[in-house]
Design a protein around this motif. Structure first.
Motif, mmCIF file in Angstrom:
data_model
loop_
_atom_site.group_PDB
_atom_site.id
_atom_site.type_symbol
_atom_site.label_atom_id
_atom_site.label_comp_id
_atom_site.label_asym_id
_atom_site.label_seq_id
_atom_site.Cartn_x
_atom_site.Cartn_y
_atom_site.Cartn_z
ATOM 1 N N ARG A 238 0.825 -1.210 0.000
ATOM 2 C CA ARG A 238 0.000 0.000 0.000
ATOM 3 C C ARG A 238 0.862 1.263 0.000
ATOM 4 O O ARG A 238 0.505 2.277 -0.610
ATOM 5 C CB ARG A 238 -0.944 -0.010 1.204
ATOM 6 N N GLN A 239 2.018 1.224 0.688
ATOM 7 C CA GLN A 239 2.919 2.382 0.684
ATOM 8 C C GLN A 239 3.464 2.643 -0.715
ATOM 9 O O GLN A 239 3.517 3.794 -1.174
ATOM 10 C CB GLN A 239 4.067 2.142 1.660
ATOM 11 N N ILE A 240 3.870 1.588 -1.396
ATOM 12 C CA ILE A 240 4.416 1.748 -2.749
ATOM 13 C C ILE A 240 3.351 2.285 -3.693
ATOM 14 O O ILE A 240 3.593 3.223 -4.479
ATOM 15 C CB ILE A 240 4.978 0.400 -3.260
ATOM 16 N N ALA A 241 2.149 1.713 -3.608
ATOM 17 C CA ALA A 241 1.066 2.164 -4.486
ATOM 18 C C ALA A 241 0.699 3.627 -4.218
ATOM 19 O O ALA A 241 0.527 4.421 -5.154
ATOM 20 C CB ALA A 241 -0.158 1.268 -4.287
ATOM 21 N N ALA A 242 0.628 4.003 -2.944
ATOM 22 C CA ALA A 242 0.264 5.377 -2.599
ATOM 23 C C ALA A 242 1.336 6.359 -3.039
ATOM 24 O O ALA A 242 1.028 7.456 -3.535
ATOM 25 C CB ALA A 242 0.030 5.475 -1.090
ATOM 26 N N PHE A 243 2.589 5.974 -2.872
ATOM 27 C CA PHE A 243 3.676 6.877 -3.255
ATOM 28 C C PHE A 243 3.728 7.045 -4.773
ATOM 29 O O PHE A 243 3.944 8.163 -5.274
ATOM 30 C CB PHE A 243 5.009 6.356 -2.731
ATOM 31 N N ASN A 244 3.521 5.939 -5.508
ATOM 32 C CA ASN A 244 3.506 6.036 -6.965
ATOM 33 C C ASN A 244 2.379 6.949 -7.433
ATOM 34 O O ASN A 244 2.548 7.753 -8.364
ATOM 35 C CB ASN A 244 3.346 4.644 -7.584
ATOM 36 N N GLU A 245 1.236 6.848 -6.782
ATOM 37 C CA GLU A 245 0.097 7.711 -7.126
ATOM 38 C C GLU A 245 0.400 9.168 -6.810
ATOM 39 O O GLU A 245 0.078 10.075 -7.600
ATOM 40 C CB GLU A 245 -1.140 7.243 -6.357
ATOM 41 N N ALA A 246 1.056 9.395 -5.663
ATOM 42 C CA ALA A 246 1.407 10.768 -5.296
ATOM 43 C C ALA A 246 2.412 11.357 -6.279
ATOM 44 O O ALA A 246 2.292 12.527 -6.679
ATOM 45 C CB ALA A 246 1.977 10.792 -3.881
ATOM 46 N N GLU A 247 3.396 10.543 -6.668
ATOM 47 C CA GLU A 247 4.400 11.011 -7.632
ATOM 48 C C GLU A 247 3.753 11.365 -8.965
ATOM 49 O O GLU A 247 4.102 12.377 -9.602
ATOM 50 C CB GLU A 247 5.470 9.933 -7.842
ATOM 51 N N ALA A 248 2.821 10.530 -9.392
ATOM 52 C CA ALA A 248 2.146 10.792 -10.659
ATOM 53 C C ALA A 248 1.365 12.102 -10.614
ATOM 54 O O ALA A 248 1.166 12.762 -11.643
ATOM 55 C CB ALA A 248 1.207 9.632 -10.992
ATOM 56 N N ALA A 249 0.966 12.490 -9.404
ATOM 57 C CA ALA A 249 0.233 13.747 -9.230
ATOM 58 C C ALA A 249 1.170 14.922 -8.944
ATOM 59 O O ALA A 249 0.712 16.024 -8.623
ATOM 60 C CB ALA A 249 -0.775 13.599 -8.097
ATOM 61 N N GLY A 250 2.486 14.654 -9.030
ATOM 62 C CA GLY A 250 3.459 15.714 -8.822
ATOM 63 C C GLY A 250 3.769 16.020 -7.376
ATOM 64 O O GLY A 250 4.305 17.085 -7.062
ATOM 65 N N GLN A 251 3.461 15.092 -6.488
ATOM 66 C CA GLN A 251 3.724 15.289 -5.066
ATOM 67 C C GLN A 251 4.888 14.399 -4.616
ATOM 68 O O GLN A 251 5.114 13.324 -5.160
ATOM 69 C CB GLN A 251 2.472 14.959 -4.251
ATOM 70 N N GLY A 252 5.603 14.866 -3.583
ATOM 71 C CA GLY A 252 6.787 14.145 -3.108
ATOM 72 C C GLY A 252 6.544 13.212 -1.951
ATOM 73 O O GLY A 252 7.423 12.424 -1.589
ATOM 74 N N VAL A 253 5.352 13.305 -1.358
ATOM 75 C CA VAL A 253 5.035 12.435 -0.229
ATOM 76 C C VAL A 253 3.611 11.920 -0.393
ATOM 77 O O VAL A 253 2.797 12.501 -1.101
ATOM 78 C CB VAL A 253 5.169 13.164 1.130
#
Length: 285
Positions: A238-253
């Motif tokens: 879940r951490q990996i999936a959430a971080f990948n989603e955040a990165e795709a949205a231009g966020q760092g965390v």
């Protein structure tokens, strides 16, 4: 340094002098076996044990288990002959007892050539020199000899192992700094699975890769304790999936379960999943 990829959750001592034990070990779910020519072998059996162990290793059948031979100290009457014999047995590593300094490993390497070396860390001087020992170019593993260390420190047994923490901590820091495998000491009460689990969990939380064991009955507890739990695997995914989603949205965390997830958490999550895959691969062999 990168974590150790090869699973070493359970490292079982097997007497090198006992053909039945050597045969039984072929079917045990241990990640690694320490074929012991030292403490587990009586003085009058030590010479014959070399031939017994060599025969067992020639027969093979140990699968993907890591094969480590613990020899007698080079300062004993058996040590040099042990080292010469062990170097020809096809083991993955040679384990030297009571390593006090890198010079002890240099002395062993004269007889073992390019074979990887492991060090028993079981003396006060060894603890103080842990960083230098871990930096030795041929060293790949450190095994805690907690019984001998406790004897030298003149401590009393405590379930929290507080008197040993300074030494264990120095070895953990040294091993992590130099990418060396770290194996915790034995738990003597081999019928006390509850106590074993407590000590395994403590070692895992400290950063050890696994635990040395004195009886096959301890294997399941150690393997479970040093494996990622279903909850840890779920969180990592879940951490990996959430971080990948955040990165795709231009966020760092990202945020998971109300907690911040940054690059370092994702790196740990990926290590958790990689460890699980390595354990599955080992079990399948």
């Amino acid at each position: 340094m990168p974590s150790i990829a090869r699973p070493l959750r359970s490292v079982l001592y097997i007497p090198g002098s006992k053909p039945r034990a050597l045969d039984k070990a072929r079917g045990l779910p241990a990640d690694a076996i320490i074929f012991d020519l030292e403490d587990a072998v009586t003085p009058d059996e030590k010479t014959a044990a070399r031939a017994t162990l060599a025969d067992a290793l020639t027969q093979g059948g140990y699968g993907a288990r890591m094969k480590i031979i613990r020899i007698n100290g080079l300062d004993t009457e058996w040590g040099i002959d042990d080292a010469k014999a062990a170097a020809a047995m096809g083991a993955d590593a040679i384990l030297l007892p009571k390593v006090n300094s890198p010079a002890d490993l240099d002395a062993l390497a004269q007889y073992t050539g390019d074979l990887p070396l492991w060090a028993m860390m079981e003396t006060p001087l060894g603890m103080l020199n842990a960083a230098a020992i871990a930096a030795h170019p041929k060293l790949q593993g450190m095994v805690m000899g907690t019984n001998d260390l406790a004897k030298d420190l003149q401590t009393r047994f405590r379930t929290d192992r507080l008197p040993l923490m300074a030494g264990l901590g120095l070895c953990v820091l040294a091993g992590k700094a130099h990418g060396v495998a770290l194996i915790d000491g034995v738990y003597n009460a081999f019928k006390d699975n509850d106590g074993l689990k407590i000590e395994c969990d403590q070692g895992r939380d400290m950063g050890f890769d696994g635990k040395t064991l004195i009886h096959p009955a301890q294997l399941d507890v150690a393997n479970a304790a040093f494996s990622p739990s279903p909850e840890e695997v779920d969180l990592a995914q879940r951490q990996i999936a959430a971080f990948n989603e955040a990165e795709a949205a231009g966020q760092g965390v990202a945020v998971v379960d109300g907690k911040i997830v940054e690059n370092l958490h994702v790196a740990t999550a990926r290590e958790t999943l990689a460890k699980l895959e390595a354990i599955k691969a080992l079990s399948a062999e």
